[in-house]
Design an enzyme around this catalytic site. Sequence first.
Site, PDB file in Angstrom:
ATOM      1  N   CYS A  22      21.797   6.126  31.785  1.00 42.52           N
ATOM      2  CA  CYS A  22      22.227   6.765  32.599  1.00 42.52           C
ATOM      3  C   CYS A  22      23.081   6.069  33.752  1.00 42.52           C
ATOM      4  CB  CYS A  22      20.951   7.403  33.604  1.00 42.52           C
ATOM      5  SG  CYS A  22      20.016   8.616  32.624  1.00 42.52           S
ATOM      6  N   GLY A  48      26.890   8.079  30.838  1.00 42.96           N
ATOM      7  CA  GLY A  48      26.469   9.381  30.574  1.00 42.96           C
ATOM      8  C   GLY A  48      27.227  10.415  30.516  1.00 42.96           C
ATOM      9  N   ASN A 122      17.733   5.487  36.572  1.00 45.84           N
ATOM     10  CA  ASN A 122      18.202   5.021  35.268  1.00 45.84           C
ATOM     11  C   ASN A 122      17.097   4.137  34.580  1.00 45.84           C
ATOM     12  OD1 ASN A 122      20.892   2.222  34.600  1.00 45.84           O
ATOM     13  ND2 ASN A 122      19.792   3.972  33.113  1.00 45.84           N
ATOM     14  N   GLY A 123      16.967   4.378  33.241  1.00 49.44           N
ATOM     15  CA  GLY A 123      15.857   3.412  32.621  1.00 49.44           C
ATOM     16  C   GLY A 123      15.111   4.421  31.847  1.00 49.44           C
ATOM     17  N   CYS A 256      18.479  -6.399  30.863  1.00 50.54           N
ATOM     18  CA  CYS A 256      18.997  -5.833  29.325  1.00 50.54           C
ATOM     19  C   CYS A 256      20.345  -6.805  28.805  1.00 50.54           C
ATOM     20  CB  CYS A 256      19.313  -4.597  29.307  1.00 50.54           C
ATOM     21  SG  CYS A 256      20.038  -3.869  28.002  1.00 50.54           S
ATOM     22  N   TYR A 262      27.394  -4.166  24.844  1.00 50.77           N
ATOM     23  CA  TYR A 262      27.957  -2.825  24.594  1.00 50.77           C
ATOM     24  C   TYR A 262      28.159  -2.065  25.946  1.00 50.77           C
ATOM     25  CZ  TYR A 262      28.228   1.966  23.130  1.00 50.77           C
ATOM     26  OH  TYR A 262      28.757   3.215  22.821  1.00 50.77           O
TER      27      TYR A 262
END
Length: 478
Positions: A22, A48, A122-123, A256, A262
């Site tokens: 997100c 998203g 988000n997550g 992350c 990516y």
Amino acid sequence: MSNKKKNIHNSSFSPDKFHDECGVFGIFGHPEAANMAYLGLHALQHRGQEGAGICSSDRRQLYVEKSIGLVADVFSEKRLKRLPGDIAIGHNRYSTAGSSVLKNVQPITVNFSLGSLAIAHNGNLVNALEVRSELEADGAIFQSTSDSEVIVHLIANSKGDGLYERIIDAMGRLNGAFSLLIMTESEIIAIRDPYGFRPLSIGKLDGAYVFASETCAFDLINAQYLRDVEPGEMVIINQKGMKSLKPLCAHRRASCIFEFVYFARPDSYIFGNQNVNGIRKEFGRQLAREHPIKADLVIPVPDSGVPAAIGYAEESGIPFDFGLVRSHYVGRTFIEPQGAIRHFGVKLKLNPVRKLLEGKKIIVVDDSIVRGTTSKKIVKMLREVGGAKEVHLTISSPPTIGPCFYGIDTPTRKELIAATHSIDEIRKYVTSDSLNYLSLEGLKKVVPDSENYCTACFDNNYPAFTPEDKAEQIALFL
Ligand code: AMP
């Protein structure tokens, strides 16, 4: 089966709804708050595409507009006018098939004893199933299947005195990834989990404060990047200005690394102001050092492979070109004509430039292989349609062997081709002349302070599970 496990399976919360990528955006103290949120979400669209929403406040009440679809389709001028006030938060939702129902689109808004609340998350919360089961056992009624809804329930149910105490109490019960914007009628509270899995930055726009998952959202609205919300930090913005609290217990930092590989946009600066494009190019350079190949041309799989392919070409001295052209207008659904058109699915998105490829030895660079199906089609297409003599597939990250539980949408472990096949088996499957991945050491060498990153998708080293939780949660994904 332990009670805990039984609870998990009894819950109406299905594990197949557990994959959220997100984007979040927030702005405080701007006369055109909703319009700015719209633009911010537009810049974060890559995070998203299933649904988008904005919640605004005119300091008296909250207003919310949200729907399934892309930001530009969800918000008309008329709809944005229904979002008055100088405070707003927004959310782009990504979800896997089946869970893209309107009730899961954020921000989530609720009224409770202390007033109104909106959240944009988000997550992924790795203990959402357990917390939800406990809350349901206590009589809570959930409206959605989103893991984010447990956050509002925890805040509303907390016995803390004021809102901040309740939020801190709630955060203490969450495990996993959360970059979170919480909004009331008069303030925005931004929080990042103690591991710092997902990015979240703070900026300024004239006198207004802004928050965004990635700085590319700041660029669009001419906001200046101030700093990141730190892992475990709670930033409160209200009439009195900005205040920072560090209420959450420290964990090891685990941002992350796949955001660099990516997910994030190349023009963004994330995790302490690191430019994504620069890191990706370095992945490509490192790949060229690790795997030098004699070839005539380096081409990327657009768009994800572009910076790494440029890096590979620069380091190796082999010419670079766009040997695959990408259509940017591929929707989620299309009609496949009757009668076999070879490589139809991938052809809709990518087409080789035969003039560049014919008779040549080609190095094709992509960022990752997930199931291997796209790579296989690309390799075939480069040979059969493009006329390439040799196709050398090079991947600018290590083999993806572990599913992500912290917010990147990956399939189950058994669907990850590298989890069950050797590199040579994958090469045979994708039919390339050679297949080379960036080493984990090489990846870590490129990323500054790499010990502060989660690399679980490449080494199965999951930071946010206790061993017991780990077995339990991973079992749900197998
Ligand atoms: P596959 O055919 O499953 O191996 O897909 C590989 C392609 O998926 C690569 O081109 C990647 O850029 C892309 N990719 C990697 N991770 C993700 C993700 N989490 N969501 C969507 N696409 C991804």
